[in-house]
Design a protein around this motif. Structure first.
Motif, PDB file in Angstrom:
ATOM      1  N   GLY A   1       0.831  -1.193   0.000  1.00 38.02           N
ATOM      2  CA  GLY A   1       0.000   0.000   0.000  1.00 38.02           C
ATOM      3  C   GLY A   1       0.867   1.245   0.000  1.00 38.02           C
ATOM      4  N   LEU A   2       0.249   2.401  -0.182  1.00 35.92           N
ATOM      5  CA  LEU A   2       1.020   3.636  -0.289  1.00 35.92           C
ATOM      6  C   LEU A   2       1.868   3.879   0.957  1.00 35.92           C
ATOM      7  N   LYS A   3       1.275   3.714   2.146  1.00 32.97           N
ATOM      8  CA  LYS A   3       2.035   3.989   3.370  1.00 32.97           C
ATOM      9  C   LYS A   3       3.266   3.097   3.462  1.00 32.97           C
ATOM     10  N   GLU A   4       3.085   1.821   3.173  1.00 35.87           N
ATOM     11  CA  GLU A   4       4.197   0.871   3.278  1.00 35.87           C
ATOM     12  C   GLU A   4       5.275   1.172   2.235  1.00 35.87           C
ATOM     13  N   CYS A   5       4.865   1.581   1.024  1.00 35.19           N
ATOM     14  CA  CYS A   5       5.843   1.877  -0.021  1.00 35.19           C
ATOM     15  C   CYS A   5       6.606   3.163   0.285  1.00 35.19           C
TER      16      CYS A   5
ATOM     17  N   ASP B   1       4.514  -8.834  -0.566  1.00 31.16           N
ATOM     18  CA  ASP B   1       3.067  -8.637  -0.674  1.00 31.16           C
ATOM     19  C   ASP B   1       2.429  -9.954  -1.081  1.00 31.16           C
ATOM     20  N   ARG B   2       1.340 -10.304  -0.395  1.00 31.69           N
ATOM     21  CA  ARG B   2       0.632 -11.556  -0.715  1.00 31.69           C
ATOM     22  C   ARG B   2      -0.061 -11.473  -2.088  1.00 31.69           C
ATOM     23  N   ASN B   3      -0.335 -10.251  -2.547  1.00 28.18           N
ATOM     24  CA  ASN B   3      -0.992 -10.062  -3.842  1.00 28.18           C
ATOM     25  C   ASN B   3       0.014 -10.132  -4.990  1.00 28.18           C
ATOM     26  N   ASN B   4      -0.502 -10.283  -6.197  1.00 30.89           N
ATOM     27  CA  ASN B   4       0.386 -10.321  -7.367  1.00 30.89           C
ATOM     28  C   ASN B   4       0.433  -8.971  -8.074  1.00 30.89           C
ATOM     29  N   TYR B   5       0.061  -7.898  -7.354  1.00 34.69           N
ATOM     30  CA  TYR B   5       0.099  -6.547  -7.925  1.00 34.69           C
ATOM     31  C   TYR B   5       0.497  -5.561  -6.840  1.00 34.69           C
ATOM     32  N   TYR B   6       1.027  -4.436  -7.267  1.00 34.70           N
ATOM     33  CA  TYR B   6       1.397  -3.376  -6.324  1.00 34.70           C
ATOM     34  C   TYR B   6       0.161  -2.590  -5.887  1.00 34.70           C
TER      35      TYR B   6
ATOM     36  N   ALA C   1      -1.860  -2.857  -2.966  1.00 31.42           N
ATOM     37  CA  ALA C   1      -2.749  -3.378  -1.908  1.00 31.42           C
ATOM     38  C   ALA C   1      -4.073  -2.610  -1.935  1.00 31.42           C
ATOM     39  N   ASP C   2      -4.467  -1.998  -0.800  1.00 28.13           N
ATOM     40  CA  ASP C   2      -5.722  -1.240  -0.763  1.00 28.13           C
ATOM     41  C   ASP C   2      -5.662   0.034  -1.598  1.00 28.13           C
ATOM     42  N   CYS C   3      -4.461   0.445  -2.011  1.00 28.19           N
ATOM     43  CA  CYS C   3      -4.307   1.678  -2.795  1.00 28.19           C
ATOM     44  C   CYS C   3      -4.179   1.401  -4.291  1.00 28.19           C
ATOM     45  N   ALA C   4      -4.517   0.206  -4.718  1.00 25.15           N
ATOM     46  CA  ALA C   4      -4.383  -0.131  -6.131  1.00 25.15           C
ATOM     47  C   ALA C   4      -5.400   0.633  -6.977  1.00 25.15           C
TER      48      ALA C   4
ATOM     49  N   TYR D   1      -3.316   8.563 -14.485  1.00 23.99           N
ATOM     50  CA  TYR D   1      -3.439   7.099 -14.421  1.00 23.99           C
ATOM     51  C   TYR D   1      -3.758   6.575 -13.019  1.00 23.99           C
ATOM     52  N   GLY D   2      -4.149   7.460 -12.098  1.00 18.62           N
ATOM     53  CA  GLY D   2      -4.650   6.983 -10.819  1.00 18.62           C
ATOM     54  C   GLY D   2      -3.627   6.909  -9.709  1.00 18.62           C
ATOM     55  N   LEU D   3      -4.126   6.716  -8.500  1.00 20.44           N
ATOM     56  CA  LEU D   3      -3.279   6.719  -7.315  1.00 20.44           C
ATOM     57  C   LEU D   3      -2.370   5.501  -7.219  1.00 20.44           C
ATOM     58  N   GLY D   4      -2.684   4.458  -7.994  1.00 18.40           N
ATOM     59  CA  GLY D   4      -1.822   3.280  -8.008  1.00 18.40           C
ATOM     60  C   GLY D   4      -0.407   3.595  -8.461  1.00 18.40           C
ATOM     61  N   GLU D   5      -0.230   4.744  -9.139  1.00 19.36           N
ATOM     62  CA  GLU D   5       1.103   5.151  -9.568  1.00 19.36           C
ATOM     63  C   GLU D   5       1.979   5.559  -8.381  1.00 19.36           C
ATOM     64  N   LEU D   6       1.352   6.029  -7.299  1.00 20.16           N
ATOM     65  CA  LEU D   6       2.126   6.527  -6.150  1.00 20.16           C
ATOM     66  C   LEU D   6       2.926   5.425  -5.455  1.00 20.16           C
ATOM     67  N   PRO D   7       2.285   4.321  -5.021  1.00 20.18           N
ATOM     68  CA  PRO D   7       3.099   3.283  -4.374  1.00 20.18           C
ATOM     69  C   PRO D   7       4.168   2.716  -5.305  1.00 20.18           C
ATOM     70  N   GLN D   8       3.865   2.627  -6.604  1.00 14.55           N
ATOM     71  CA  GLN D   8       4.872   2.116  -7.537  1.00 14.55           C
ATOM     72  C   GLN D   8       6.059   3.065  -7.635  1.00 14.55           C
TER      73      GLN D   8
END
Length: 447
Positions: free
Chosen positions: A13-17, A34-39, A41-44, A231-238
């Motif tokens: 998630g953003l905080k963790e990244c 991360d247990r998920n296969n994408y960056y 988490a809740d901030c995807a 392209y959305g907030l998912g760009e931030l944790p990445q």
């Protein structure tokens, strides 16, 4: 996995990244799982097919009328970024701006009794021209905003007899003849962005600083104080994940966490698929530590797809609307965030409106009715109710540092405060942010 690290971070998630990036820059050896296969988490940020699968179930497909799935980047936790706020400071401090592009948000509004929506006034000039403020209050509001704009804590000449470090905010409103005015809700909730009215009995200095931040952010682009990444907030944790990787951080997705390993009550490692990564500290989101968090409530979010702007918002393609709880007989504010195709989050001509609030009843959907009525006709609406958690300890004793869940607010100030708190608890130091001045031509924010 079978190596020694300074820190193991669980969840992207953003905080963790952000924490992973900051700790890596600070010289820590970081492993991020991360247990998920994408960056994210809740901030995807999800495309349309992913959104249908997550919130409607396997096999559910969008209609062709909504456009191509790949055109959508829908945030699970929608929030805007204050243009001069803490997250921008952190982006500049870490130089993560190199990976991102931003666009300003077109408007900031507040809902008032009777269902009317008004642009949020933030300056003494707007106080005189705003239709939100009644004739009797206009001059009082102008004087209040002028006082707040000029106030400098270190310069008594700007205090007008008010020591804001000691005097409560309710007394400041009273000084300017605004006690009992509906404008207090606008100032406290739409400008200072408080989630309750506790601030009224607290020293006014923090409120003054918050309103100054709003006004300074508004001056950056002139439309609203907010910006939003393309392209959305998912760009931030990445972006922060790339920063960590540059400084030697290791990332592993699709990695289940089987066990936190302790010795003498202190965390010393993380076990995954039979292997143990040893470490001095562990950081993670609440979902990885069910025995170390307590539930603080629930947040309901309604994601709506529209084919028109929100009525009464000057046809803006993006905006924020805050519904102060006092105006609708609630205990918590309701937030509406609108973004659309210019931010590369939806097909051409389509708009994404996300309404959110803290759950207060057994019928959460009904609590968002007033917000959905503001939107006008919608093409599709997806609901999600998510429990929120906070850690039961500060982590100093067992070396497990847990972030809090994302709240219902539609801005990032509370998010970054939590990051700074975790950073301080783990390192024992305050993070001193030193914004880097961008060279000419490097500006990445679009008007």
């Amino acid at each position: 996995m079978n190596e020694d690290y300074d820190v193991v971070v669980l969840g992207t998630g953003l905080k963790e990244c952000i924490l992973s990036g900051l700790l890596s820059v600070g010289g820590k050896k970081v492993l991020h799982l991360d247990r998920n296969n994408y960056y994210g988490a809740d901030c995807a940020s999800l495309n349309l097919e992913q959104l249908y699968t997550k919130l409607r179930g396997e096999g559910q497909k969008p209609t062709a009328a909504l456009g191509a799935s790949r055109d959508y980047n829908v945030d699970l936790v929608p929030k805007f970024i204050m243009a001069n706020g803490l997250l921008v400071q952190m982006l500049l401090h870490t130089d993560v701006t190199r990976y991102l592009e931003f666009k300003s948000v077109d408007g900031s509004y507040v809902y008032q009794k009777g269902g009317k929506i008004y642009k949020v006034p933030a300056t003494d000039t707007e106080a005189l021209t705003s239709s939100l403020i009644g004739l009797l209050d206009k001059n009082r509001a102008r004087k209040l905003f002028g006082f707040i704009h000029d106030y400098e804590d270190a310069n008594p000449k700007t205090h007008d007899g008010v020591d804001a470090a000691k005097v409560p905010m309710k007394d400041v409103f009273k000084k300017f003849g605004l006690d009992g005015s509906s404008l207090i809700d606008v100032v406290g909730h739409a400008l200072a962005l408080y989630t309750n009215d506790d601030y009224l009995s607290q020293p006014a200095l923090e409120t003054i600083k918050r309103i100054q931040l709003y006004a300074e952010s508004l001056q950056r682009f002139g439309k609203s104080p907010y910006i939003y990444p393309l392209y959305g907030l998912g760009e931030l944790p990445q972006g922060f994940a790339r920063l960590s990787a540059i400084y030697g951080g290791t990332y592993m997705l699709n990695k289940p966490v089987e066990e936190i390993v302790y010795e003498g009550g202190v965390a010393v490692g993380v076990k995954s698929e039979g292997e143990v990564a040893k470490c001095k500290y562990i950081v993670g989101d609440p979902s990885y530590f069910p025995d170390k968090v307590r539930k603080t409530g629930s947040v309901i979010r309604a994601i709506s797809i529209l084919d028109h702007p929100v009525p009464n918002t000057n046809n803006n393609e993006s905006c924020q609307i805050i519904i102060p709880y006092n105006t609708v007989g609630r205990k918590n504010d309701i937030y509406i965030g609108l973004i659309s195709f210019p931010h590369n989050v939806a097909s051409k001509g389509k708009y994404i409106a996300i309404c959110s609030t803290t759950v207060e009843s057994a019928d959460p959907k009904a609590e968002l009715k007033v917000a959905l009525d503001v939107l006008g006709p919608v093409l599709e609406t997806f609901y999600s109710v998510v429990d929120t958690f906070e850690p039961t300890s500060d982590g100093v004793q067992d070396k497990v540092f847990i972030t809090s869940s994302y709240d219902a607010t539609s801005h990032f100030e509370t998010t970054v405060q939590d990051v700074l708190n975790v950073y301080r608890r783990l390192t024992g130091e305050e993070l001193v942010m030193k914004p880097k001045v961008q060279a000419e031509g490097e500006q990445k924010t679009e008007d």
